[in-house]
Structures are given as structure tokens and as C-alpha cells.
Design an enzyme around this catalytic site. Structure first.
Site, short mmCIF file in Angstrom:
data_model
loop_
_atom_site.label_atom_id
_atom_site.label_comp_id
_atom_site.label_asym_id
_atom_site.label_seq_id
_atom_site.Cartn_x
_atom_site.Cartn_y
_atom_site.Cartn_z
N ASP A 50 0.71 -0.96 0.48
CA ASP A 50 0.22 -0.20 0.07
C ASP A 50 0.98 1.17 -0.09
O ASP A 50 0.66 2.60 0.21
CB ASP A 50 -1.13 0.16 1.31
CG ASP A 50 -0.67 0.03 2.44
OD1 ASP A 50 1.27 -0.53 2.87
OD2 ASP A 50 -1.48 -0.08 3.36
N SER A 51 2.42 1.08 -0.15
CA SER A 51 2.88 2.52 0.17
C SER A 51 3.12 2.82 -1.68
O SER A 51 2.71 4.13 -1.91
CB SER A 51 4.82 1.89 -0.18
OG SER A 51 4.95 0.56 -0.74
N LYS A 117 -1.04 -9.25 3.64
CA LYS A 117 -0.10 -8.14 5.09
C LYS A 117 -1.41 -7.40 5.70
O LYS A 117 -1.96 -7.22 5.04
CB LYS A 117 0.83 -8.03 4.43
CG LYS A 117 2.00 -7.09 5.38
CD LYS A 117 3.07 -6.67 5.63
CE LYS A 117 3.21 -5.23 4.93
NZ LYS A 117 2.28 -3.86 5.08
N GLU A 119 -1.24 -5.06 9.01
CA GLU A 119 -0.81 -4.54 9.82
C GLU A 119 -1.27 -4.40 11.62
O GLU A 119 -2.23 -4.71 11.28
CB GLU A 119 -0.45 -3.08 9.81
CG GLU A 119 0.09 -2.54 8.66
CD GLU A 119 0.43 -0.70 8.03
OE1 GLU A 119 -0.03 -0.49 9.03
OE2 GLU A 119 1.18 -0.92 7.16
N GLU A 186 9.39 -3.45 10.99
CA GLU A 186 9.43 -2.30 10.48
C GLU A 186 10.54 -0.97 11.16
O GLU A 186 9.24 -1.20 12.09
CB GLU A 186 8.38 -1.92 9.58
CG GLU A 186 8.48 -0.49 8.62
CD GLU A 186 7.57 0.08 8.04
OE1 GLU A 186 6.47 -0.60 7.44
OE2 GLU A 186 8.18 1.37 7.89
O1 KIV Z 1 3.61 -1.01 1.51
C1 KIV Z 1 4.83 -1.37 1.52
O2 KIV Z 1 5.81 -0.74 0.74
C2 KIV Z 1 5.33 -2.10 3.30
C3 KIV Z 1 6.54 -1.82 3.09
C4 KIV Z 1 7.23 -2.15 5.38
C5 KIV Z 1 7.48 -3.07 2.77
O3 KIV Z 1 4.44 -2.00 3.79
#
Ligand code: KIV
Length: 270
Positions: A50-51, A117, A119, A186
Site C-alpha cells: 500500500d506504499s 499482509k 498491520e 519495520e
Molecule cells: O507497503 C509497503 O511498501 C510496505 C513496506 C513496509 C514494505 O508495507
């Protein structure tokens, strides 16, 4: 680009690499051509992160990213992927309830992700367990969790206070026990990373977390020196310096992760 077929990287491949004490290289990608070049360079894991909200869409955080955005970029990445493990980020609020987590994780898996993924620590335990029990591989993400940026107040290193370490370690262990297959760490100090990695048996991936994790990940724009930040974080290394091509920069990143030449102490937080 190479047409040579390589063995697909599965979770078992990552576990085997960990067991053999070998490091693996991960990168974010959002599109097909770069993904294909990453596969040629030997990148084992590609995250549709999501970056993309920041590096592709130009927002100042990952919060505005939607499921549709991730699904679109996942399709692009899948089209360029040959053998890497493709992980997709669950965007902000897409796992706010159990039902949302089921629905949205299913969409990502059906869109071609090999894992998803999420968080958080304690707050994602239940979701991790539910998804894992349904056969969805979960990577948990601890330390600096950018979706919580408005609560944290800035992109700061987490876990600097040693009194917070036991909580991080307990959360990591609970996530593994709940069925998480991978853990991404992170922006935490080296010493905390070492303690977490020692406490777990699942593979770990680090960004700004020092050399102890089993894999390293970088945002591909950072690796290529594309940044709008005046002062990029210290864990970033520009692999495109010194007249490299994009392909050789990707290849050198993989070599440096595998040999331990990245990250160096200058890229880490004490
Ligand atoms: O979205 C992203 O790029 C991440 C980074 C921490 C790798 O979660």
C-alpha cells in the site's frame, strides 16, 4: 528479459531458506515490467504494497489506498511475475471487522496473491487465526505500521524504549501461534529485531530493522533513488548510483541481501 522458467517460490521455499541460514530478497512492485525484471534479478518475494499510495498516487500516507487500487496493481504484478511469491497488502480498514477481512482477503487471493499482509499486533490476532484456518497465508506487520500514522504522529522508529520489548516479543509469538506464516518488522532497533527473530520459528522480513531478519524488503522507488523526501530514512540505499542500470541495481540488491552486505550498520537503528 529471461524466458528461462524458474521454480516458483512458495512459503516452503522461504522456510527452507531460513532453515539453511540463507537470506531472501523482497521488494515492492506495482507493475508488470519491473516485476519481470525483479524475477530476472532473483527477487524471491514481491509485495504489492500500500506504499503505492505514496510512491505512485502521491498521497502523504497509505491511508487513502483502496481495495480496488491493490487489486489493480496486483493484476499488473501478476502479469509480469514468473516465479516470485506475490504478497498483497490489505489496505487501511479493509480488515476492520472479521467479515471485511474474510471478504477482502478472499478477493486478493482470487486476484492471484500467494499471501496477504496485515498491520498490527494483538489487534489482528483473531483475524490472523480466522484467515489462517481458512487456508489464507498471513504475513503480520509489526513495528512502524504506516496505516496508523495519524495515531503515531510521524514515521518514527518504534521500540526504542527497552521496556516496550517484552510486549513486541509477546505479540510476535502470539501472531505465530495464531497461524501467521511470516512476520514483517519495520523500523525497529537491531537488538529488538534479534530478540523477536530468536523467539520465532516463522521467516521474518525486515525494513529498517537491521540484518537479523531472514529476508529484507525495500520499496523499489527507494532502491532506485526515486524519492521526494528531503531526508530519506537511513535504511534506504540507492542501488542505482555509480552508473548502474536498473537491472544491475536490482541484481546487486539481491546479491547484497544474500551476502549480508545490505543492510550495514549505517542503515540500522541502534
Ligand atoms: O507497503 C509497503 O511498501 C510496505 C513496506 C513496509 C514494505 O508495507
Amino acid at each position: 528479459m529471461s524466458t528461462e522458467s524458474k521454480k516458483p517460490i512458495s512459503l516452503q521455499t522461504l522456510r527452507d531458506l531460513k532453515k539453511a541460514g540463507k537470506k531472501f530478497a523482497a521488494l515492492t512492485s506495482y507493475e508488470s515490467t519491473m516485476t519481470s525484471m525483479m524475477c530476472d534479478a532473483g527477487v524471491e518475494l514481491i509485495l504489492v504494497g500500500d506504499s503505492l499510495g505514496m510512491v505512485i498516487q502521491g498521497h502523504d500516507s497509505t491511508v487513502p489506498v483502496s481495495m480496488e487500487d491493490i487489486l489493480y496493481h496486483l493484476r499488473c504484478v501478476k502479469n509480469g511475475n514468473s516465479n516470485a511469491h506475490v504478497m498483497a497488502d490489505m489496505p487501511f480498514m479493509s480488515y476492520a471487522t472479521e467479515q471485511l477481512a474474510y471478504t477482502n482477503a478472499t478477493r486478493l487471493m482470487q486476484g492471484g496473491a500467494n499471501s496477504i499482509k496485515v498491520e498490527g499486533g494483538e489487534v489482528i490476532l483473531k483475524i490472523t487465526e480466522l484467515l489462517a484456518n481458512k487456508g489464507i497465508p498471513v504475513c503480520a506487520h509489526l513495528g512502524l505500521t504506516p496505516q496508523s500514522i495519524n495515531r503515531i504522529g510521524g514515521y518514527f522508529v518504534q521500540g526504542r524504549d527497552p521496556s516496550s520489548h517484552d510486549k513486541f516479543i509477546a505479540e510476535a509469538k502470539d501472531l505465530e501461534n495464531a497461524g501467521a506464516e511470516l512476520l514483517l518488522l519495520e523500523c525497529i532497533p537491531i537488538g529488538l529485531t534479534e530478540k523477536i527473530v530468536d523467539a520465532l520459528s516463522i521467516p521474518t522480513i525486515g525494513i529498517g530493522a537491521g540484518p537479523a531478519t531472514d529476508g529484507q524488503i525495500m520499496v523499489v522507488h527507494d532502491l532506485l533513488g526515486i524519492t521526494c523526501l528531503d531526508k530519506p530514512p537511513k535504511f534506504i540505499k540507492n542501488f542505482l548510483e555509480n552508473g548502474e542500470t536498473i537491472q544491475s541495481a536490482l541484481h546487486n540488491y539481491v546479491l547484497d541481501v544474500k551476502s549480508g552486505a545490505y543492510p550495514l550498520p549505517e542503515h540500522c537503528f541502534e
